[in-house]
Write a protein that holds these residues in place. Structure first.
Motif, PDB file in Angstrom:
ATOM      1  N   GLY A 175      -0.228 -14.017  -0.610  1.00 13.71           N
ATOM      2  CA  GLY A 175      -0.006 -13.955   0.439  1.00 13.71           C
ATOM      3  C   GLY A 175       1.001 -14.058   0.938  1.00 13.71           C
ATOM      4  N   THR A 176       1.822 -13.746   0.950  1.00 10.06           N
ATOM      5  CA  THR A 176       3.510 -13.391   1.772  1.00 10.06           C
ATOM      6  C   THR A 176       2.151 -11.713   2.012  1.00 10.06           C
ATOM      7  N   VAL A 177       2.332 -10.649   1.252  1.00 11.73           N
ATOM      8  CA  VAL A 177       1.939  -9.569   1.058  1.00 11.73           C
ATOM      9  C   VAL A 177       0.178  -9.862   2.218  1.00 11.73           C
ATOM     10  N   GLY A 178      -0.301 -10.271   2.147  1.00 14.87           N
ATOM     11  CA  GLY A 178      -1.549 -10.502   3.710  1.00 14.87           C
ATOM     12  C   GLY A 178      -0.623 -11.215   4.506  1.00 14.87           C
ATOM     13  N   THR A 179       0.057 -12.482   4.352  1.00 12.24           N
ATOM     14  CA  THR A 179       0.422 -12.639   6.274  1.00 12.24           C
ATOM     15  C   THR A 179       1.618 -10.833   6.995  1.00 12.24           C
ATOM     16  N   LEU A 180       1.431 -10.619   5.610  1.00 15.71           N
ATOM     17  CA  LEU A 180       2.712  -9.151   6.791  1.00 15.71           C
ATOM     18  C   LEU A 180       1.650  -7.970   7.086  1.00 15.71           C
ATOM     19  N   VAL A 181       0.445  -7.835   6.275  1.00 17.01           N
ATOM     20  CA  VAL A 181      -0.526  -6.872   6.455  1.00 17.01           C
ATOM     21  C   VAL A 181      -1.472  -7.365   7.468  1.00 17.01           C
ATOM     22  N   TRP A 182      -2.258  -8.228   7.866  1.00 23.01           N
ATOM     23  CA  TRP A 182      -3.204  -9.127   8.248  1.00 23.01           C
ATOM     24  C   TRP A 182      -2.870  -8.444   9.485  1.00 23.01           C
ATOM     25  N   PRO A 183      -1.810  -8.185  10.662  1.00 25.83           N
ATOM     26  CA  PRO A 183      -1.941  -7.992  11.683  1.00 25.83           C
ATOM     27  C   PRO A 183      -2.959  -6.652  11.891  1.00 25.83           C
ATOM     28  N   TYR A 184      -2.717  -5.828  10.873  1.00 29.90           N
ATOM     29  CA  TYR A 184      -2.990  -4.010  11.388  1.00 29.90           C
ATOM     30  C   TYR A 184      -3.901  -4.441  10.539  1.00 29.90           C
ATOM     31  N   VAL A 185      -4.730  -5.072   9.790  1.00 29.80           N
ATOM     32  CA  VAL A 185      -6.179  -5.227   8.926  1.00 29.80           C
ATOM     33  C   VAL A 185      -7.312  -5.627  10.662  1.00 29.80           C
ATOM     34  N   GLN A 186      -6.135  -6.469  11.663  1.00 36.86           N
ATOM     35  CA  GLN A 186      -6.961  -6.970  12.253  1.00 36.86           C
ATOM     36  C   GLN A 186      -6.879  -5.407  13.966  1.00 36.86           C
ATOM     37  N   GLU A 187      -5.941  -4.767  13.603  1.00 35.23           N
ATOM     38  CA  GLU A 187      -5.904  -3.410  14.379  1.00 35.23           C
ATOM     39  C   GLU A 187      -7.775  -2.411  13.922  1.00 35.23           C
ATOM     40  N   LEU A 188      -8.094  -2.794  12.762  1.00 32.12           N
ATOM     41  CA  LEU A 188      -8.667  -2.268  12.307  1.00 32.12           C
ATOM     42  C   LEU A 188     -10.078  -2.502  12.665  1.00 32.12           C
ATOM     43  N   ALA A 189     -10.534  -3.544  13.238  1.00 29.60           N
ATOM     44  CA  ALA A 189     -11.612  -3.389  13.229  1.00 29.60           C
ATOM     45  C   ALA A 189     -12.921  -3.014  14.223  1.00 29.60           C
ATOM     46  N   PRO A 190     -12.307  -2.543  15.269  1.00 29.49           N
ATOM     47  CA  PRO A 190     -12.801  -1.667  16.321  1.00 29.49           C
ATOM     48  C   PRO A 190     -13.795  -0.589  15.365  1.00 29.49           C
ATOM     49  N   TRP A 191     -13.219  -0.432  14.042  1.00 26.46           N
ATOM     50  CA  TRP A 191     -13.686   0.727  13.059  1.00 26.46           C
ATOM     51  C   TRP A 191     -14.338   0.297  11.294  1.00 26.46           C
ATOM     52  N   ARG A 192     -14.604  -1.317  11.694  1.00 24.66           N
ATOM     53  CA  ARG A 192     -15.442  -1.877  10.569  1.00 24.66           C
ATOM     54  C   ARG A 192     -17.039  -1.284  10.330  1.00 24.66           C
ATOM     55  N   GLY A 193     -18.123  -0.871  11.267  1.00 25.75           N
ATOM     56  CA  GLY A 193     -18.874  -0.743  11.294  1.00 25.75           C
ATOM     57  C   GLY A 193     -18.835   1.338  10.364  1.00 25.75           C
ATOM     58  N   VAL A 194     -17.268   2.068  10.686  1.00 27.94           N
ATOM     59  CA  VAL A 194     -16.649   3.287   9.996  1.00 27.94           C
ATOM     60  C   VAL A 194     -16.857   3.397   8.267  1.00 27.94           C
ATOM     61  N   ILE A 195     -16.247   1.972   8.600  1.00 22.41           N
ATOM     62  CA  ILE A 195     -14.942   1.331   7.024  1.00 22.41           C
ATOM     63  C   ILE A 195     -16.577   1.075   6.246  1.00 22.41           C
ATOM     64  N   ALA A 196     -17.283   0.207   6.162  1.00 21.96           N
ATOM     65  CA  ALA A 196     -19.043  -0.017   5.682  1.00 21.96           C
ATOM     66  C   ALA A 196     -18.975   0.923   5.354  1.00 21.96           C
ATOM     67  N   THR A 197     -19.312   1.579   6.282  1.00 22.75           N
ATOM     68  CA  THR A 197     -20.545   3.309   5.536  1.00 22.75           C
ATOM     69  C   THR A 197     -19.908   4.102   4.487  1.00 22.75           C
ATOM     70  N   VAL A 198     -18.977   4.355   4.698  1.00 22.29           N
ATOM     71  CA  VAL A 198     -17.636   5.107   4.150  1.00 22.29           C
ATOM     72  C   VAL A 198     -17.874   3.861   2.888  1.00 22.29           C
ATOM     73  N   GLY A 199     -17.352   3.172   2.508  1.00 21.48           N
ATOM     74  CA  GLY A 199     -17.445   2.434   1.867  1.00 21.48           C
ATOM     75  C   GLY A 199     -18.856   1.890   0.373  1.00 21.48           C
TER      76      GLY A 199
END
Length: 333
Positions: A122-146
């Motif tokens: 939970g601590t790691v998720g709280t620290l990393v979550w703001p950076y994950v939100q910055e990847l929202a515009p790239w969700r399509g690319v991430i889903a395609t690559v995944g």
């Protein structure tokens, strides 16, 4: 090729690809489930196993094994005082069964460890979550690559399809492989008989299976590491060489071949067996009765000599496993 045939070819190829994708995905899901099961098992072992008590139990078992082996080593050394002695590794007992804590205590430690792990995640998720939100515009690319990565991994781990009936004629013939394995087995049998003949000439009783494996690898008859002691013992028994459980060589007792037991099993000494296996065995020509002179009636003897019994022939050998002959020199005398 007509349009219909082209469409059928594309559809058939697509069906095979989807089948491989589905089967590969099942394999990947199984691996993921296996990883989760292994993680749970590891966590339970960490919580339930008492490492200190297990270490003490292992040390006690090692001391007991060393005390039991000490008189045997001393007796063997007294019997073979003239033989060369080598430093033997320290005797140790097999791994003991781990000592586990009571179930209630183990569950408590498991729950405590789970709470600590959840807090860390939970601590790691709280620290990393703001950076994950910055990847929202790239969700399509991430889903395609995944998705592409998953498909490639699934195709890589998918089992090979069964060969089609049309391609049956293109499959390699196994006759050459069987002949190669049989030739290697004949060469190894000759090597064994040569070693036993040398021992018989020197007045020695036998040799160990491990020594036989080493000499066969040195002569290029076996691929290095292809056959261990258990595999070689099984092959020797199946090929007509009786393996003795306790053969003493220079004070060391282990599984091996005795000259007298092999000679008894083959019905002949090793040097004669080697000649028979190489096709050089002595054969007694059949004696033909002399023809009677013309005009003289032939008279049969009162007691005709019985025909000589044929000399025993070797029934060797069982083909070697394919892994044992790959990479070897295949030297055949």
């Amino acid at each position: 090729m007509s349009t219909v045939e082209e469409v059928r070819g594309i559809t058939r190829g697509g069906g095979a690809a989807f089948t491989a994708l589905w089967s590969g995905s099942m394999v990947l899901c199984g691996k993921l489930c296996g990883c989760g099961t292994s993680a749970l098992k590891w966590a339970w072992d960490q919580a339930s196993v008492d490492t200190e008590a297990t270490a003490a139990k292992q040390a006690k078992a090692d001391k007991k094994a060393q005390a039991k082996a000490r008189p045997v080593k001393k007796a063997a050394a007294d019997e073979d005082q003239d033989d060369e002695t080598e430093d033997e590794p320290e005797v140790s007992a097999p791994p003991v069964v781990p000592v586990r804590r009571p179930v209630a205590e183990s569950l408590g430690m498991l729950v405590l460890g789970g709470v600590l792990a959840a807090g860390a995640v939970g601590t790691v998720g709280t620290l990393v979550w703001p950076y994950v939100q910055e990847l929202a515009p790239w969700r399509g690319v991430i889903a395609t690559v995944g998705g592409l990565a998953w498909m490639v991994a699934a195709w890589m781990v998918a089992p090979s399809p069964a060969p089609a009936e049309d391609d049956a004629e293109q499959l390699p013939d196994d006759a050459a492989a069987v002949t190669q394995e049989g030739t290697a087995a004949d060469a190894l049998a000759r090597h064994i008989l040569e070693r036993l003949a040398e021992l018989a000439e020197q007045g020695r009783s036998g040799l160990h299976v491990t020594s036989l494996i080493d000499s066969a690898q040195e002569d290029g008859l076996l691929a290095p590491g292809a056959m261990d002691k258990a595999a070689m013992r099984a092959w020797l028994d199946a090929s007509g060489f009786p393996v003795t459980k306790s053969v003493k060589v220079k004070g060391d007792v282990d599984y091996g071949l005795r000259v007298d037991r092999v000679s008894e099993a083959l019905g002949m000494p090793p040097e004669q067996a080697l000649a028979h296996l190489s096709g050089e065995g002595s054969s007694t020509p059949a004696q033909t009765a002399p023809q009677a002179p013309a005009g003289t009636p032939s008279s049969a003897p009162e007691s005709a000599p019985a025909p000589a019994a044929p000399e025993p022939r070797l029934t060797l050998v069982k083909p070697l496993p394919a892994a044992a002959v790959q990479g070897s020199a295949q030297e055949v005398a």
